[in-house]
Motif scaffolding. Structure first.
Motif, PDB file in Angstrom:
ATOM      1  N   ASP A   1       0.816  -1.208   0.000  1.00 41.46           N
ATOM      2  CA  ASP A   1       0.000   0.000   0.000  1.00 41.46           C
ATOM      3  C   ASP A   1       0.852   1.262   0.000  1.00 41.46           C
ATOM      4  O   ASP A   1       0.392   2.324   0.347  1.00 41.46           O
ATOM      5  N   SER A   2       2.128   1.164  -0.343  1.00 38.49           N
ATOM      6  CA  SER A   2       2.996   2.336  -0.348  1.00 38.49           C
ATOM      7  C   SER A   2       3.608   2.523  -1.730  1.00 38.49           C
ATOM      8  O   SER A   2       4.427   1.728  -2.168  1.00 38.49           O
ATOM      9  N   VAL A   3       3.173   3.578  -2.399  1.00 39.14           N
ATOM     10  CA  VAL A   3       3.718   3.870  -3.730  1.00 39.14           C
ATOM     11  C   VAL A   3       3.925   5.376  -3.868  1.00 39.14           C
ATOM     12  O   VAL A   3       3.305   6.183  -3.168  1.00 39.14           O
ATOM     13  N   ILE A   4       4.790   5.737  -4.791  1.00 38.66           N
ATOM     14  CA  ILE A   4       4.988   7.127  -5.165  1.00 38.66           C
ATOM     15  C   ILE A   4       4.248   7.366  -6.471  1.00 38.66           C
ATOM     16  O   ILE A   4       4.414   6.598  -7.433  1.00 38.66           O
ATOM     17  N   VAL A   5       3.423   8.400  -6.503  1.00 39.79           N
ATOM     18  CA  VAL A   5       2.770   8.798  -7.750  1.00 39.79           C
ATOM     19  C   VAL A   5       3.498  10.034  -8.258  1.00 39.79           C
ATOM     20  O   VAL A   5       3.645  11.027  -7.541  1.00 39.79           O
ATOM     21  N   LEU A   6       3.966   9.948  -9.506  1.00 44.55           N
ATOM     22  CA  LEU A   6       4.930  10.915 -10.032  1.00 44.55           C
ATOM     23  C   LEU A   6       4.404  11.587 -11.295  1.00 44.55           C
ATOM     24  O   LEU A   6       3.717  10.960 -12.098  1.00 44.55           O
ATOM     25  N   ASP A   7       4.744  12.861 -11.456  1.00 48.32           N
ATOM     26  CA  ASP A   7       4.437  13.539 -12.719  1.00 48.32           C
ATOM     27  C   ASP A   7       5.526  14.565 -13.030  1.00 48.32           C
ATOM     28  O   ASP A   7       5.965  15.289 -12.146  1.00 48.32           O
ATOM     29  N   PHE A   8       5.938  14.592 -14.303  1.00 51.20           N
ATOM     30  CA  PHE A   8       6.926  15.562 -14.763  1.00 51.20           C
ATOM     31  C   PHE A   8       6.302  16.533 -15.758  1.00 51.20           C
ATOM     32  O   PHE A   8       5.483  16.134 -16.591  1.00 51.20           O
TER      33      PHE A   8
ATOM     34  N   ARG B   1       3.313  10.552  -1.908  1.00 54.69           N
ATOM     35  CA  ARG B   1       3.448   9.196  -1.371  1.00 54.69           C
ATOM     36  C   ARG B   1       2.099   8.732  -0.850  1.00 54.69           C
ATOM     37  O   ARG B   1       1.434   9.475  -0.104  1.00 54.69           O
ATOM     38  N   ILE B   2       1.704   7.538  -1.268  1.00 59.63           N
ATOM     39  CA  ILE B   2       0.457   6.936  -0.789  1.00 59.63           C
ATOM     40  C   ILE B   2       0.808   5.806   0.171  1.00 59.63           C
ATOM     41  O   ILE B   2       1.622   4.937  -0.160  1.00 59.63           O
ATOM     42  N   GLU B   3       0.184   5.853   1.330  1.00 61.34           N
ATOM     43  CA  GLU B   3       0.298   4.746   2.276  1.00 61.34           C
ATOM     44  C   GLU B   3      -1.069   4.474   2.866  1.00 61.34           C
ATOM     45  O   GLU B   3      -1.794   5.413   3.240  1.00 61.34           O
ATOM     46  N   ALA B   4      -1.410   3.221   2.954  1.00 63.19           N
ATOM     47  CA  ALA B   4      -2.692   2.812   3.550  1.00 63.19           C
ATOM     48  C   ALA B   4      -3.867   3.557   2.926  1.00 63.19           C
ATOM     49  O   ALA B   4      -4.800   3.967   3.618  1.00 63.19           O
ATOM     50  N   GLY B   5      -3.792   3.764   1.620  1.00 64.15           N
ATOM     51  CA  GLY B   5      -4.913   4.364   0.914  1.00 64.15           C
ATOM     52  C   GLY B   5      -5.040   5.860   1.035  1.00 64.15           C
ATOM     53  O   GLY B   5      -6.059   6.437   0.661  1.00 64.15           O
ATOM     54  N   GLU B   6      -3.998   6.523   1.558  1.00 65.72           N
ATOM     55  CA  GLU B   6      -4.054   7.971   1.718  1.00 65.72           C
ATOM     56  C   GLU B   6      -2.747   8.620   1.281  1.00 65.72           C
ATOM     57  O   GLU B   6      -1.681   8.009   1.358  1.00 65.72           O
ATOM     58  N   ILE B   7      -2.862   9.867   0.825  1.00 67.12           N
ATOM     59  CA  ILE B   7      -1.666  10.652   0.509  1.00 67.12           C
ATOM     60  C   ILE B   7      -1.072  11.124   1.832  1.00 67.12           C
ATOM     61  O   ILE B   7      -1.730  11.829   2.601  1.00 67.12           O
TER      62      ILE B   7
ATOM     63  N   LEU C   1      14.751  14.404  -5.287  1.00 65.83           N
ATOM     64  CA  LEU C   1      13.668  13.486  -5.650  1.00 65.83           C
ATOM     65  C   LEU C   1      14.069  12.042  -5.365  1.00 65.83           C
ATOM     66  O   LEU C   1      13.251  11.250  -4.894  1.00 65.83           O
ATOM     67  N   GLN C   2      15.327  11.721  -5.638  1.00 69.63           N
ATOM     68  CA  GLN C   2      15.784  10.351  -5.405  1.00 69.63           C
ATOM     69  C   GLN C   2      15.666   9.989  -3.924  1.00 69.63           C
ATOM     70  O   GLN C   2      15.303   8.867  -3.569  1.00 69.63           O
ATOM     71  N   LEU C   3      15.947  10.964  -3.069  1.00 66.89           N
ATOM     72  CA  LEU C   3      15.825  10.728  -1.625  1.00 66.89           C
ATOM     73  C   LEU C   3      14.365  10.522  -1.235  1.00 66.89           C
ATOM     74  O   LEU C   3      14.043   9.721  -0.359  1.00 66.89           O
ATOM     75  N   PHE C   4      13.468  11.281  -1.897  1.00 69.35           N
ATOM     76  CA  PHE C   4      12.038  11.162  -1.598  1.00 69.35           C
ATOM     77  C   PHE C   4      11.492   9.814  -2.082  1.00 69.35           C
ATOM     78  O   PHE C   4      10.704   9.165  -1.396  1.00 69.35           O
ATOM     79  N   VAL C   5      11.909   9.402  -3.262  1.00 69.51           N
ATOM     80  CA  VAL C   5      11.362   8.183  -3.878  1.00 69.51           C
ATOM     81  C   VAL C   5      11.965   6.922  -3.255  1.00 69.51           C
ATOM     82  O   VAL C   5      11.259   5.944  -2.991  1.00 69.51           O
TER      83      VAL C   5
END
Length: 205
Positions: free
Chosen positions: A6-13, A33-39, A81-85
Motif C-alpha cells: 500500500d505504499s507507492v509514489i505517484v509521479l508527474d513531470f 506518497r500513498i500509504e494505507a490508501g491515503e496521501i 527526488l531520489q531521496l524522496f522516492v
DNA sequence: TGCCAGGCCCTCTTTAGGGCCTT
C-alpha cells in the motif's frame, strides 16, 4: 527488493518536450506518497533545465523561462527526488513517458532507476473501457474525482493521478470482494489483453 | 529557430499500420 503493498509514489513531470534523447529536460516534478490508501507526503520542485522553454510549453504548462531562471538546476532537484522516492514503486499516467525522463535525469547523476513502475493509463483502459478517452483530465471528470481545476502542473497532476489510482483500487476491491490489491496486481492488470480482463478479474475474486 | 519519440494497444495483424497518451 520488497515494496509495501500500500505504499507507492505517484509521479508527474513537466518537461521541455517529448524526448530526453533529443535533449529535452524536466522543468517541474510533482510526487506524492500513498500509504494505507491515503496521501501522506508530497514533493514539488521547479527546476532550471539549462535550455530555453519554447512558447508552446510555456503556454501549455504556465511555466515560463523567467520562472525557471530563478529555480535550482535539474541536478539538485532530481537528487532530492531520489531521496524522496527511494526504492518505492512508482505510478504515473502513461508511465513510459515519466520513466524515460526519470532514467535520463538520474543517469546524469550516475544514479540507477530500478524502481518498479505501473501505469494508471493502461490500468484505466482496462477498467474504464467505456470512458470517452483515457486522458488524465477526462478520467478525473468521468469518475467525478475531486480536483482544484489546475492541469498540466506537476503536483496537481500527481495528486489527480493518485486519486484516480486509489479510486481504481477501491472499485476493484468492491467489485470483486477482495482486499489488499497489490501493486503487482495492478501492474499485471495493465498488461493483460483486453479480451483477458474478465478471466483476470475472475481469478481475483 | 524549428524539429525531434516511444511504448502500448487494436485489428481489416503477426513480413504492419495507425491511434492513443505523455510534454
Amino acid at each position: 527488493m520488497t515494496h509495501r503493498a500500500d505504499s507507492v509514489i505517484v509521479l508527474d513531470f513537466e518537461t521541455t518536450g517529448m524526448s530526453p534523447h533529443y535533449g529535452d529536460r524536466v522543468i517541474e516534478v510533482g510526487a506524492v506518497r500513498i500509504e494505507a490508501g491515503e496521501i501522506v507526503d508530497r514533493f514539488q520542485g521547479l527546476m532550471n533545465p539549462g535550455i530555453r522553454i519554447n512558447s508552446f510549453i510555456e503556454e501549455f504548462t504556465g511555466i515560463t523561462n523567467a520562472m525557471v531562471a530563478e529555480a535550482p538546476p535539474c541536478e539538485a532537484v532530481m537528487s532530492d527526488l531520489q531521496l524522496f522516492v527511494g526504492d518505492s514503486a512508482i505510478v504515473a499516467h502513461n508511465s513510459s513517458f515519466d520513466r524515460r525522463f526519470l532514467q535520463a535525469e538520474w543517469r546524469r547523476l550516475k544514479l540507477e532507476c530500478e524502481n518498479p513502475f505501473a501505469c494508471s493509463m493502461l490500468t484505466a483502459r482496462r477498467i474504464y473501457s467505456d470512458a470517452p478517452n483515457h486522458k488524465l483530465g477526462t478520467l478525473v471528470a468521468f469518475n467525478q474525482l475531486k480536483n482544484d481545476g489546475v492541469f498540466h502542473r506537476a503536483l496537481a497532476d500527481a495528486e489527480m493521478t493518485a486519486h484516480l489510482w486509489l479510486h481504481m483500487l477501491q472499485q476493484i476491491e468492491r467489485r470483486f470482494d477482495v482486499f489488499d490489491i497489490r501493486f503487482s496486481t495492478m501492474q499485471k492488470l495493465a498488461k493483460v489483453s483486453k479480451s483477458s480482463v474478465s478471466k483476470f478479474f475472475a481469478q481475483l475474486a
